[in-house]
Design a protein around this motif. Structure first.
Motif, PDB file in Angstrom:
ATOM      1  N   ASP A   5       0.831  -1.213   0.000  1.00 45.60           N
ATOM      2  CA  ASP A   5       0.000   0.000   0.000  1.00 45.60           C
ATOM      3  C   ASP A   5       0.863   1.259   0.000  1.00 45.60           C
ATOM      4  N   LEU A   6       1.938   1.257   0.794  1.00 50.02           N
ATOM      5  CA  LEU A   6       2.836   2.410   0.844  1.00 50.02           C
ATOM      6  C   LEU A   6       3.495   2.632  -0.512  1.00 50.02           C
ATOM      7  N   GLY A  10       2.964   5.889  -2.880  1.00 49.82           N
ATOM      8  CA  GLY A  10       4.102   6.663  -3.383  1.00 49.82           C
ATOM      9  C   GLY A  10       4.052   6.815  -4.893  1.00 49.82           C
ATOM     10  N   ARG A  11       3.722   5.754  -5.581  1.00 50.35           N
ATOM     11  CA  ARG A  11       3.613   5.809  -7.046  1.00 50.35           C
ATOM     12  C   ARG A  11       2.489   6.755  -7.473  1.00 50.35           C
ATOM     13  N   THR A  12       1.366   6.688  -6.791  1.00 51.11           N
ATOM     14  CA  THR A  12       0.251   7.587  -7.102  1.00 51.11           C
ATOM     15  C   THR A  12       0.662   9.039  -6.887  1.00 51.11           C
ATOM     16  N   LEU A  13       1.325   9.311  -5.765  1.00 46.48           N
ATOM     17  CA  LEU A  13       1.763  10.680  -5.489  1.00 46.48           C
ATOM     18  C   LEU A  13       2.782  11.151  -6.522  1.00 46.48           C
ATOM     19  N   MET A  14       3.684  10.265  -6.963  1.00 43.76           N
ATOM     20  CA  MET A  14       4.649  10.639  -8.001  1.00 43.76           C
ATOM     21  C   MET A  14       3.929  11.015  -9.286  1.00 43.76           C
ATOM     22  N   LYS A  15       2.925  10.244  -9.654  1.00 41.58           N
ATOM     23  CA  LYS A  15       2.187  10.534 -10.890  1.00 41.58           C
ATOM     24  C   LYS A  15       1.430  11.865 -10.789  1.00 41.58           C
ATOM     25  N   MET A 132      -2.412  17.529   4.641  1.00 44.74           N
ATOM     26  CA  MET A 132      -1.880  16.233   5.081  1.00 44.74           C
ATOM     27  C   MET A 132      -0.570  15.917   4.372  1.00 44.74           C
ATOM     28  N   LEU A 133      -0.509  16.210   3.079  1.00 43.82           N
ATOM     29  CA  LEU A 133       0.726  15.967   2.330  1.00 43.82           C
ATOM     30  C   LEU A 133       1.853  16.870   2.818  1.00 43.82           C
TER      31      LEU A 133
END
Length: 150
Positions: A5-6, A10-15, A132-133
């Motif tokens: 999940d982490l 991370g991949r989602t946030l990078m995109k 939150m980010l």
């Protein structure tokens, strides 16, 4: 939260970050935004480095690192010069002054990309997620990676 999940978060946030990066006026690029940002992060953690050292630390192909360094040099984010101790080696450093392009990228808002990723969220929800980010980024800055690898 588990490791998978982490990783996926991370991949989602990078995109989302890639989507928010301004690309107007820079023309076609041979290197991905992700590769360039990995190189930026590495140079930040290792202020005087070389392409070979970045390759060894990141696992990226030498051609990708060289292309990313060239792109960063053109943008005014880094400077390169021959190493005075070994003229065969090129030293890469952050540029002493911040270029207009670097300022543009560093100040690019993420709200629109974040709202899109959240499925058209209202401004209040976008602000909440952004807060939150921001808190997470303060707890886990880029140099936190140096504590993971020997």
């Amino acid at each position: 939260m588990n490791a998978v999940d982490l990783f996926l978060l991370g991949r989602t946030l990078m995109k989302i970050g890639e989507e928010a990066m301004p690309t107007e006026g820079i023309g076609p690029q041979t290197t991905s935004v992700r590769t360039v940002l990995i190189v930026v992060s590495d140079v930040r953690s290792h202020p005087e480095t070389s392409v070979g050292e970045i390759v060894a630390r990141t696992g990226l192909p030498q051609s990708a690192v060289s292309a990313a360094v060239a792109r960063l040099r053109e943008a005014g984010a880094v400077v390169t010069e021959p190493d005075p101790r070994d003229r065969r080696r090129t030293v890469i450093r952050h540029a002493p002054q911040i270029s207009e392009r670097v300022t543009e990228v560093r100040t690019a808002p993420v709200d629109e990309a974040l709202a899109t990723a959240l499925g058209g969220a209202d401004p209040g929800e976008v602000a909440e997620v952004t807060a939150m980010l921001d808190a997470l980024a303060a707890r886990l800055p880029p140099d936190a990676l140096t504590r993971l690898k020997p």
